[in-house]
Design a protein around this motif. Structure first.
Motif, PDB file in Angstrom:
ATOM      1  N   LEU A 252      -6.467  -4.294   1.321  1.00 29.98           N
ATOM      2  CA  LEU A 252      -6.028  -3.838   0.058  1.00 29.98           C
ATOM      3  C   LEU A 252      -4.467  -4.243  -0.105  1.00 29.98           C
ATOM      4  CD1 LEU A 252      -7.808  -0.494  -0.346  1.00 29.98           C
ATOM      5  CD2 LEU A 252      -8.002  -2.150  -1.899  1.00 29.98           C
ATOM      6  N   ALA A 253      -3.861  -3.896   0.896  1.00 24.07           N
ATOM      7  CA  ALA A 253      -2.278  -4.463   0.801  1.00 24.07           C
ATOM      8  C   ALA A 253      -2.043  -5.878   0.651  1.00 24.07           C
ATOM      9  CB  ALA A 253      -1.703  -3.924   2.057  1.00 24.07           C
ATOM     10  N   ARG A 254      -3.179  -6.584   1.253  1.00 27.20           N
ATOM     11  CA  ARG A 254      -2.894  -7.876   1.024  1.00 27.20           C
ATOM     12  C   ARG A 254      -3.424  -8.434  -0.453  1.00 27.20           C
ATOM     13  NH1 ARG A 254      -5.088  -8.647   6.431  1.00 27.20           N
ATOM     14  NH2 ARG A 254      -7.329  -8.747   5.596  1.00 27.20           N
ATOM     15  N   VAL A 255      -4.493  -7.924  -1.123  1.00 24.75           N
ATOM     16  CA  VAL A 255      -4.720  -8.039  -2.633  1.00 24.75           C
ATOM     17  C   VAL A 255      -3.408  -7.674  -3.446  1.00 24.75           C
ATOM     18  CG1 VAL A 255      -6.164  -7.174  -4.455  1.00 24.75           C
ATOM     19  CG2 VAL A 255      -7.308  -7.800  -2.146  1.00 24.75           C
ATOM     20  N   GLY A 256      -2.826  -6.483  -3.038  1.00 21.37           N
ATOM     21  CA  GLY A 256      -1.744  -6.247  -3.595  1.00 21.37           C
ATOM     22  C   GLY A 256      -0.727  -7.212  -3.875  1.00 21.37           C
ATOM     23  N   ARG A 257      -0.288  -7.708  -2.577  1.00 23.07           N
ATOM     24  CA  ARG A 257       0.729  -8.750  -2.575  1.00 23.07           C
ATOM     25  C   ARG A 257       0.495  -9.917  -3.159  1.00 23.07           C
ATOM     26  NH1 ARG A 257       4.839  -7.086   0.667  1.00 23.07           N
ATOM     27  NH2 ARG A 257       4.273  -5.553   2.190  1.00 23.07           N
ATOM     28  N   ARG A 258      -1.012 -10.557  -3.252  1.00 31.17           N
ATOM     29  CA  ARG A 258      -1.267 -11.505  -4.034  1.00 31.17           C
ATOM     30  C   ARG A 258      -1.161 -11.162  -5.665  1.00 31.17           C
ATOM     31  NH1 ARG A 258      -7.174 -12.213  -3.204  1.00 31.17           N
ATOM     32  NH2 ARG A 258      -6.745 -14.154  -4.781  1.00 31.17           N
ATOM     33  N   VAL A 259      -1.334  -9.983  -5.917  1.00 32.82           N
ATOM     34  CA  VAL A 259      -1.028  -9.595  -7.339  1.00 32.82           C
ATOM     35  C   VAL A 259       0.337  -9.765  -7.665  1.00 32.82           C
ATOM     36  CG1 VAL A 259      -1.127  -7.924  -9.107  1.00 32.82           C
ATOM     37  CG2 VAL A 259      -3.297  -8.203  -7.543  1.00 32.82           C
ATOM     38  N   VAL A 260       1.309  -9.309  -6.771  1.00 34.32           N
ATOM     39  CA  VAL A 260       2.857  -9.412  -7.012  1.00 34.32           C
ATOM     40  C   VAL A 260       3.184 -10.768  -7.086  1.00 34.32           C
ATOM     41  CG1 VAL A 260       4.894  -9.016  -5.932  1.00 34.32           C
ATOM     42  CG2 VAL A 260       3.338  -7.117  -6.091  1.00 34.32           C
TER      43      VAL A 260
END
Length: 432
Positions: A252-260
């Motif tokens: 989930l953290a990696r998904v969030g960083r991709r969104v950013v």
């Protein structure tokens, strides 16, 4: 007349759908769907407001004469649903003014879940249009414009395949590459987390991948049953079981960083997991920073957080006299600042009129319908909810302190008593 979600832009389809269109084109797992664009709202209603009831703090609101949906729009809805296989869908607002860097409009407009069939979707579209002029949305715009009435703009409506989430929540994805990702998670569909009706598990994922967590007592869950939503008790063995393992938190953290990386700036990302797949349901710019967060145990040492305690006041030991009531309560720091005022215990809409400017609102939870109260309250204390709930976001935008997840707060804090709320430390001090 309709626009596939994969082609949606903010200019044609509003903030929510436009952002999801960008994410879908970039390869994120976003539930497929289509959008009733901004132009359809204006073309159908002109300057009139739809005659559809929308619940607000003052009760149902009706505005203006009804205008039937054009036949072309109804045909478009039928074709769009057929292309999806006519599944249960989520019908969600996507206003031209929401999900911006200045104001999130978090939870202020309508979403209708578990809708199926053209008639149900048409009714939900009208409900989304009507919510643009609901009391809570109007109060939000006025507050965001420093008490001056703001233009309501137009409303697009997003129709998406509904994800029957096993686990859902919100990711706070920081802008800084070395920042900490904050995740809140609970069982079932997301409205219980974003609406603050459950205290979720909280996870922090550092840039090096280390995970800390605080496990809450997740007592209820929301799920789809047919074309309706059902609130049910979580079995005892699942209440304080972590909703996420370490690797899922990292994913989930990696998904969030991709969104950013795609959108720029810190982002609130709503997500759902089913059959191990992470779906992105919404992303919006962070409009106000999270309060400083205390150290959290590592996931291998994590224990239930204070919110996992039973939600009732402590009972006296049978072997001795009643224990004195503690004058300091601790919860989750949701919005920074300190305020002192009269505690006003509010358990539902029938109590709204009792709140006066400068009162400290004490309630079971603060869902978005309570927005007008957050315009006049000096601070807010809740029994459930997390730092990424809609209510916490609104409190931060209003710059009033908020402390969330104090079990039994409406009993432990006496109505009418003086109280001091510290939204930075996550404490509430009473005079008793």
């Amino acid at each position: 007349m309709l626009i596939p979600l994969s082609e949606a832009t903010q200019e044609t389809c509003g903030g929510k759908a436009g952002t999801l269109g960008m994410l879908l084109r970039a390869g994120f797992a976003v539930p497929d769907g289509f959008v009733v664009p901004l132009d359809a709202h204006h073309d159908t209603l002109g300057n009139e407001r739809p005659d559809v009831a929308v619940d607000g703090p003052e009760g149902p609101s009706r505005a203006g004469p009804a205008a039937p949906l054009p036949a072309a729009l109804l045909d478009g809805l039928a074709h769009g649903l057929a292309a999806l296989g006519d599944p249960p869908v989520a019908v969600r607002s996507s206003a031209s003014s929401e999900d911006t860097g200045e104001a999130s409009a978090a939870g202020q407009h309508e979403s209708v879940l578990a809708v199926q069939g053209v008639d149900g979707v048409a009714q939900a579209v009208r409900a989304c249009w009507a919510s643009l002029h609901s009391p809570r949305a109007t109060a939000y715009r006025r507050g965001a414009a420093h008490d001056e009435p703001a233009d309501a703009g137009s409303m697009a409506v997003l129709v998406q395949r509904l994800v029957d989430a096993e686990i859902s929540g919100v990711v706070f994805a920081p802008a800084a590459p070395d920042g900490v990702t904050v995740i809140e998670a609970s069982w079932g569909l997301g409205p219980s987390v974003v609406g603050g009706t459950v205290t979720p598990d909280s996870y922090r994922v550092a840039a090096d991948g280390s995970v800390g967590r605080a496990v809450a007592d997740k007592r209820i869950r929301l799920d789809r049953r047919g074309t309706g939503l059902t609130l049910s008790d979580v079995p005892a063995d699942g209440r304080i079981r972590p909703a996420l393992d370490d690797e899922t938190a990292r994913r989930l953290a990696r998904v969030g960083r991709r969104v950013v990386a795609l959108l720029g700036g810190a982002q609130d990302v709503e997500w759902a997991i089913t059959h191990g797949r992470i779906w992105v349901l919404q992303a919006r710019p962070v409009t106000a920073a999270l309060p400083p967060m205390p150290p959290m145990p590592s996931a291998t040492q994590g224990a239930p957080s204070p919110s996992a305690r039973p939600s009732h006041p402590a009972r006296p030991s049978p072997a001795g006299p009643p224990a004195p009531r503690a004058n300091r309560l601790t919860g989750t720091a949701g919005s920074t600042g300190v305020a002192t005022g009269t505690a006003r215990v509010v358990r539902g809409p029938s109590d709204f009129s009792r709140v006066r400017p400068g009162d400290v609102l004490v309630c079971p939870f603060t869902d978005p319908a309570w927005t007008p109260l957050l315009r006049i309250a000096a601070g807010v204390v809740t029994e459930t909810g997390g730092v990424l709930s809609h209510a916490a976001i609104i409190a931060r935008e209003r710059r009033i302190p908020a402390v969330l997840g104090i079990a039994g707060a409406t009993v432990l804090i006496s109505d009418g008593s003086p109280v001091t709320i510290d939204g930075t430390a996550g404490t509430v001090t009473t005079s008793t």
